[in-house]
Design a protein around this motif. Sequence first.
Motif, short mmCIF file in Angstrom:
data_model
loop_
_atom_site.label_atom_id
_atom_site.label_comp_id
_atom_site.label_asym_id
_atom_site.label_seq_id
_atom_site.Cartn_x
_atom_site.Cartn_y
_atom_site.Cartn_z
N THR A 10 11.73 -9.43 -3.72
CA THR A 10 11.75 -8.85 -2.38
C THR A 10 11.22 -7.43 -2.50
N LEU A 11 10.17 -7.17 -1.74
CA LEU A 11 9.52 -5.86 -1.78
C LEU A 11 9.61 -5.23 -0.39
N THR A 12 10.06 -4.01 -0.32
CA THR A 12 10.16 -3.30 0.94
C THR A 12 9.14 -2.17 0.94
N ARG A 20 -0.24 -4.02 5.03
CA ARG A 20 -1.03 -3.70 3.83
C ARG A 20 -0.40 -4.34 2.59
N LEU A 21 0.91 -4.27 2.49
CA LEU A 21 1.61 -4.87 1.35
C LEU A 21 1.32 -6.37 1.27
N VAL A 22 1.45 -7.06 2.39
CA VAL A 22 1.21 -8.51 2.40
C VAL A 22 -0.24 -8.82 2.04
N ASP A 84 2.24 -0.31 -5.83
CA ASP A 84 3.30 0.65 -6.19
C ASP A 84 3.44 1.82 -5.22
N PRO A 85 2.35 2.46 -4.77
CA PRO A 85 2.52 3.60 -3.86
C PRO A 85 3.09 3.22 -2.49
N LEU A 86 3.02 1.93 -2.14
CA LEU A 86 3.55 1.47 -0.85
C LEU A 86 5.06 1.28 -0.88
#
Length: 105
Positions: A10-12, A20-22, A84-86
């Motif tokens: 799980t990434l927040t 952008r993450l997706v 990582d920066p997100l």
Amino acid sequence: MIANYGFSATLTARPGMGDRLVRLLLTGLTEGSPGASEHCVVYLVSRSDSDPDVAHVIEGWTSEDDHHRIFAGEAARAILAQIDPLLPKEPQYTDHVPLGGKAAF
């Protein structure tokens, strides 16, 4: 091939960065990327219905060694360097031993 090792993550993302993450997570399926490897037999990206900045990834691999070897490669490192920066905090991981199931898209 059969998945003998797997996990969910799980990434927040930072507020407003979920799209952008997706998109970056889905690039993991393009040719030469980790999810396109013959050793990756499950790669599912989904998003929280209640929070568009939360993404979930489910992966199944032929072995834990194959996963670590592929993710040590340049393609995986390039994607992770963009992700990582997100993320304001570390992703949450849950390990799995895949036993069976079904996926249809």
